[in-house]
Design a protein around this motif. Structure first.
Motif, mmCIF file in Angstrom:
data_model
loop_
_atom_site.group_PDB
_atom_site.id
_atom_site.type_symbol
_atom_site.label_atom_id
_atom_site.label_comp_id
_atom_site.label_asym_id
_atom_site.label_seq_id
_atom_site.Cartn_x
_atom_site.Cartn_y
_atom_site.Cartn_z
ATOM 1 N N ARG A 679 0.833 -1.200 0.000
ATOM 2 C CA ARG A 679 0.000 0.000 0.000
ATOM 3 C C ARG A 679 0.870 1.254 0.000
ATOM 4 N N THR A 680 1.957 1.213 0.784
ATOM 5 C CA THR A 680 2.876 2.353 0.821
ATOM 6 C C THR A 680 3.569 2.533 -0.521
ATOM 7 N N PHE A 681 3.981 1.421 -1.129
ATOM 8 C CA PHE A 681 4.628 1.479 -2.438
ATOM 9 C C PHE A 681 3.697 2.099 -3.468
ATOM 10 N N ARG A 682 2.448 1.684 -3.427
ATOM 11 C CA ARG A 682 1.488 2.210 -4.393
ATOM 12 C C ARG A 682 1.355 3.722 -4.265
ATOM 13 N N ALA A 683 1.292 4.236 -3.020
ATOM 14 C CA ALA A 683 1.160 5.678 -2.815
ATOM 15 C C ALA A 683 2.402 6.411 -3.313
#
Length: 803
Positions: A679-683
């Motif tokens: 999720r952090t990577f996506r952001a």
């Protein structure tokens, strides 16, 4: 003292007003390169910021854009436009004022670039977008001043970093540009000044008279707060009585879900049909605007709201603020208190309503902090590199650039003053090629170096895609909610995509204060019908849970150390005294761990007081360490102050569990394959421009974006684990979602001083954790042992000998 033009001073006199000292100071310091004004809510900060601009524009000699005003909120920009036009028109100044936000029409935006107003009111995203156009030098040629309102709010997010990079670009175009920051709540003036100023220029700080202390207290209720929960339903009668006694009351909540539920319960109890509204960021824009208009006109007696009304909008005659639930952050509480009696030298009136028994302690600590003017806040870290990557692409969209010139401009921005040249070149390489593992793909070959050494877009058409995906706000993926009609009915707002996916026809939920029934999903729109006769089964939003600040946690621990709790309600003081008698109260420089049996399971309660995110992460890491050391944890639950873990075996020596290197290694292992990292990577990948949410007028759904980002993450994890975006992702995850820094700070603070108390039953302080929602099961050896024991029991019951 510089003389304010007679036309302006006469207008003040006609209104019966006098110039405040800090307004005169701002006028006197108008030529300073950077100025930060800290003044209380209602103290005329906005007028102080604009006075030099009004004076310089009074003779009508300036052609084009003179002053840019930047606000965190579109609504705040619109509010300033209304409030600023009044004096301009009444004085008769030849000044054109316009705003430019996401709500501005495309026609007006296009015209503004050709014929800009004298004063432009905008947001960080819109300003960054303007700097991305080839004609930016012409549009900004005459800019003299930029005013950043509510700068404290921007300084706490990536939006502020984006704004400071845009200012660095503007300053390169307009070397004499003067910067002004405005705020009422600054815990570190020097830090904010360094954030605002062009590095290494100094920033002048002007602090106004703070005015009278607020009139703030805890709301007295007939019923005691419950042991757990966040809704504060017990206080509805007392809150309604306060609404009756005041003209306009703002009722703040920390999450949208809590606001919706409280509004629903408040309305059910509102036998007098007092006009009460609800306002939060997921409601339809037209509904929000109707509520705002009614507030300005004084037609509402109360507004249930969230952070959407935190900032400095003057919403009419508000004379009371009620904070439902512990504020978690003193600075946020002060900001919200300031919404009441929005006038200079008039004390704001506010009431705090703890949602549960422990929040009583936190609310008292927050009250003391406000009375002592002790604001909280964490030191700012270095500017994030995903924002830097986006800015490099924005610069390329505006035209060819020299790397050294761009680097010099970027390091003049406060957050990036310490940016190493190698870090900049790593970001530039990523923007040009996508990085080592992605170099073979044409779609990420975005920049190329010309023969003269300058960098430019490989495909000029990419500029439009860069502009379409500009920004740092990563909203939770949402779907529109509409009443079901043949051609689409009235819009009600938005719900999270994950929440919508969990609905089945017939489910009911709250939105905009009304109960609706889920009918189906059509063309990415949630269709509903009104269903006022049925109790809603589920809340609209999971909501963001704020973590209690470090400073507020320290205050609570200091309160525990006191011998007298006369300032606490009797029921809470008795509860803490009982805890001290049967166990011990937590201390700041020692870690208290209680061990006790309950319902056939062994429990430990770890009182870290590190905030919800860190305590949640601590639960994950400790249960992992317990597995590794042969213990058998079954699950855990976390709050802001403690983590409760249960399992099959008792912990006899907790010290090996808290070895910081092992915790850090466990975190890295856990993060590598965890949804938090993805999720952090996506952001970060979206901000950095690797993933495009908007393509050709179409926006990818959350599932589509998640699918593509998950593939990229897995690819980089396997083939290029040190890729720039993987580095950024680890930094962001450690700082934000898991808050590992507070775990490190806690371990360093206790320095091995761990007290394990073996009790024969649950302690008073641990008891509320058994009622908390959000229990996390642990899959592992304990589950296998339970299955084996259950199998043996069943075989024995059947008269069969187990092998």
């Amino acid at each position: 003292m510089t003389q304010i033009p007679a036309r302006i001073s006469d207008w003040f006199a006609a209104k019966g007003w006098s110039i405040h000292p800090h307004q005169q100071d701002m006028f006197d310091q108008a030529q300073e390169p950077a100025t930060l004004l800290i003044a209380p809510t209602g103290g005329g900060k906005t007028m102080a910021g604009f006075l030099p601009s009004l004076s310089e524009l009074a003779d009508g000699a300036h052609d084009g854009l003179h002053t840019i005003y930047v606000s965190p909120l579109k609504a705040l920009a619109a509010d300033i436009r209304r409030n600023l036009r009044a004096p301009v028109e009444e004085i008769g100044l030849p000044i054109r004022i316009e705003d430019r936000t996401g709500d501005t029409s495309a026609t007006q935006k296009k015209r503004q670039r050709v014929d800009p107003p004298h004063i432009l009111l905008t947001t960080p995203e819109s300003l960054a977008l303007l700097t991305s156009y080839e004609d930016a030098p012409r549009m900004f040629a005459g800019v003299q001043r930029i005013i950043v309102d509510e700068i404290h709010a921007l300084a706490e997010s990536k939006r502020g970093d984006q704004l400071m990079l845009a200012l660095a670009q503007l300053q390169a175009l307009c070397p004499d540009l003067r910067r002004v920051g405005l705020s009422a709540t600054v815990e570190d003036p020097e830090g904010i000044a360094q954030f605002l100023a062009r590095h290494p220029d100094p920033c002048r700080i002007i602090q106004a008279d703070p005015g009278p202390d607020p009139d703030i207290a805890m709301l007295e209720t007939k019923e005691m707060p419950p042991w757990s929960g966040g809704g504060a339903a017990y206080a509805i009668p007392a809150v309604l009585e306060q609404v009756r006694q005041h003209r306009t009351t703002l009722i703040f909540h920390n999450t949208r879900a809590q606001a919706e539920i409280f509004f629903h319960n408040l309305w059910l109890a509102n036998d007098e049909s007092l006009p009460i509204g609800i306002h939060h960021g997921s409601l339809d824009r037209q509904q929000r605007e109707r509520v705002e208009a009614a507030m300005v006109c004084g037609d509402l007696r109360a507004i249930v709201c969230t952070g959407s009304l935190d900032l400095g909008i003057d919403w009419g005659d508000v004379d009371l603020v009620i904070q439902i639930g512990a504020p978690k952050n003193v600075k946020r509480l002060v900001q919200r208190i300031g919404r009441a009696n929005h006038r200079y030298n008039a004390p704001s009136k506010a009431l705090l309503v703890p949602a549960n028994r422990f929040e009583v302690v936190e609310c008292v600590a927050a009250l003391q902090a406000v009375q002592e003017h002790d604001l909280d806040g964490d030191p700012r870290g270095a500017g994030p590199r995903d924002v830097l990557c986006q800015h490099i692409l924005i610069a390329a969209a505006a035209g060819p650039f020299e790397a050294d010139v761009l680097y010099t401009a970027l390091t003049s921005a406060g957050p990036y003053a310490d940016l190493h040249r190698s870090e900049f070149h790593a970001c530039l390489d990523f923007c040009a090629t996508g990085g080592y593992a992605l170099r073979a793909y044409d779609r990420w070959q975005r920049l190329q170096q010309r023969s003269d050494g300058r960098w430019q877009l490989r495909d000029p058409r990419a500029a439009q895609r860069i502009r379409m995906n500009l920004g740092t706000i990563q909203d939770t993926d949402t779907l529109k909610v509409r009443l079901k009609r043949n051609r689409g009915g009235k819009p009600l707002g938005e719900v999270e995509e994950g929440f919508a996916a969990s609905l089945t026809p017939g489910d009911t939920f709250l939105i905009g204060g009304q109960i609706v029934r889920y009918e189906g999903l059509r063309e990415m729109v949630v269709e509903v019908s009104r269903r006022a006769d049925k109790k809603p089964k589920i809340a609209t939003f999971s909501g963001t849970k704020f973590a209690t600040s470090t400073q507020l946690s320290d205050r609570i621990l200091r309160m525990f150390a006191q011998s007298d709790w006369a300032h606490l309600p009797a029921h809470t003081a008795d509860w803490l005294a009982l805890q001290r008698d049967v166990s011990r109260l937590p201390q700041r420089d020692r870690l208290l761990i209680e061990s006790f049996p309950d319902n056939g399971r062994e429990h430990i309660c770890v009182y870290g007081f590190a905030g919800r995110n860190a305590q949640q992460t601590l639960g994950l890491l400790l249960t992992k360490r317990m597995e590794e050391t042969g213990l058998a944890p079954l699950g855990f639950v976390a709050t802001d102050y403690a983590t409760l873990i249960w399992g099959l075996d008792a912990v006899t020596d907790p010290r090996p569990l808290f070895q910081i290197d092992a915790l850090r290694e466990g975190l890295e292992t856990w993060l590598a394959g965890n949804a938090v990292m993805k999720r952090t990577f996506r952001a970060s990948a979206t901000i950095a421009g690797l993933i495009e949410r908007n393509t050709g007028g179409q926006r990818k759904s959350g599932r589509q974006a998640t699918f593509s980002s998950d593939i990229l993450y897995d690819t980089l994890l396997k083939y290029d684990p040190d890729h720039l975006l993987m580095q950024i992702t680890r930094e962001e995850a450690m700082r934000g979602l898991v808050d590992f820094g507070r775990i490190e700070a806690m371990v360093g603070r206790i320095n091995g001083r761990i007290d394990l108390l073996r009790l024969d039953r649950v302690s008073p302080l641990a008891a509320p954790l058994f009622l908390e929602m959000g229990k996390v099961p642990v899959k592992g050896e304990a589950e296998e042992r339970l299955l084996a024991e259950e199998s043996a029991r069943l075989l024995q019951a059947a008269g069969i000998q187990s092998p």
